[in-house]
Design an enzyme around this catalytic site. Structure first.
Site, PDB file in Angstrom:
ATOM      1  N   GLY A  86      73.469  27.193  33.535  1.00  0.00           N
ATOM      2  CA  GLY A  86      72.775  28.110  35.325  1.00  0.00           C
ATOM      3  C   GLY A  86      72.548  26.290  35.894  1.00  0.00           C
ATOM      4  CG  LEU A  87      68.629  26.178  36.595  1.00  0.00           C
ATOM      5  CD1 LEU A  87      68.068  24.807  35.800  1.00  0.00           C
ATOM      6  CD2 LEU A  87      67.894  26.743  37.495  1.00  0.00           C
ATOM      7  CB  CYS A  88      75.503  25.955  39.133  1.00  0.00           C
ATOM      8  SG  CYS A  88      76.335  26.580  38.214  1.00  0.00           S
ATOM      9  N   GLY A  89      73.462  27.657  42.041  1.00  0.00           N
ATOM     10  CA  GLY A  89      74.194  29.248  42.441  1.00  0.00           C
ATOM     11  C   GLY A  89      74.565  30.452  42.014  1.00  0.00           C
TER      12      GLY A  89
END
Length: 297
Positions: A86-89
């Protein structure tokens, strides 16, 4: 109201978070550069492959090859390429919305854990799942393309598409769905919507030049087509994997930069609040000392 100790702890915690997001931003930027280089490296090869296919389609019967067979059925399979982390908008969210809106009844082969879980919970029929290394090796696109081709040739599906996130710029990534099978002979060698295969449209002069080249096909044009069409599918799958990976690292870099900027802004606000409380405490102590001195007089 928070005391000075609590604010100091919060400032330290936010600083640690900012260091982590800054490091993730730099790592994503380095990986994005590699993925972009991969996307650009195959352009010349793709252009030449397209020119040969343009010539081939004029020398063979389009209906003779099973990969060109246009069917009337509605059974469709979608290769969905998402991310493992994750952590990709909103990258995976936007792609998932497009798949649900444009391909509501299609079965799914997934690459990447995020949408595999999401679509599985939504009740989609998950045919298979693949994991791909980073950076993307061309060899890992082959088993995916081979399975897609086999399912199409076996008649289990009438159409095969690829859903991925197209890398446009560092700040722009677009969820895209392109048809893969059956191969439309009229589209071979023409402009695609994404970076890489067919990025530069074959102009009329280039098309004429491709047809004007005196190719000698051994043993025959049909046999060459049997070899080139699977290679074309392999390269399509590989290119979409590279595009998706470049989009992932770009989105993560932007998201981590935004997180770092917000953390730094929060640190400034907490520092200002800390200084105000500290100044208020000092003023209160001075007042107490002055009051005590007045009382002693």
């Amino acid at each position: 109201m928070a005391n000075l100790r609590d604010i100091r702890r919060r400032i330290k915690s936010v600083k640690n978070t900012a260091q982590i997001t800054r490091a993730m931003q730099l790592v994503a930027a380095a990986k994005m550069k590699k993925a972009q280089d991969q996307a650009l490296a195959g352009r010349d090869y793709a252009d030449l492959l397209n020119q040969v296919l343009v010539n081939l389609k004029e020398n063979v019967d389009e209906e003779a090859h099973p990969l060109l067979d246009q069917r009337e059925g509605a059974r469709e399979l979608v290769l969905v390429i998402s991310t493992d982390k994750g952590l990709c908008g909103a990258l995976n969210t936007n792609l998932g919305k497009k798949v649900r809106a444009d391909k509501p009844d299609a079965d799914v082969i997934s690459v990447g854990r995020k949408l595999r879980i999401q679509l599985g919970k939504a009740g989609r029929n998950m045919v298979a799942d693949f994991e791909v290394k980073d950076p993307v090796p061309f060899a890992e696109a082959r088993p995916i393309a081979k399975l897609l081709t086999k399912l199409f040739l076996d008649g289990k599906y009438d159409k095969v598409s690829i859903a991925f996130t197209n890398f446009v710029t560092t700040l722009t990534q677009t969820p895209t769905i392109i048809p893969l099978l059956p191969i439309s002979a009229s589209d071979l060698g023409e402009k695609q919507e994404y970076e890489g295969v067919g990025k530069d449209q074959v102009k009329e002069t280039d098309h004429a030049a491709a047809l004007g080249k005196d190719y000698l096909f051994e043993p025959s044009a049909e046999d060459v087509l049997d070899t080139l069409l699977p290679l074309y599918i392999n390269f399509q799958v590989y290119q979409t994997l590279v595009e998706s990976r470049a989009s992932e690292h770009s989105a993560r870099m932007v998201a981590m930069k935004a997180a770092t900027d917000n953390a730094n802004k929060f640190i400034k606000e907490l520092t200002l609040e800390y200084n105000k409380l500290r100044q208020a405490a000092i003023t209160s102590e001075l007042l107490e000392i002055t009051t005590a001195m007045k009382a002693m007089e």
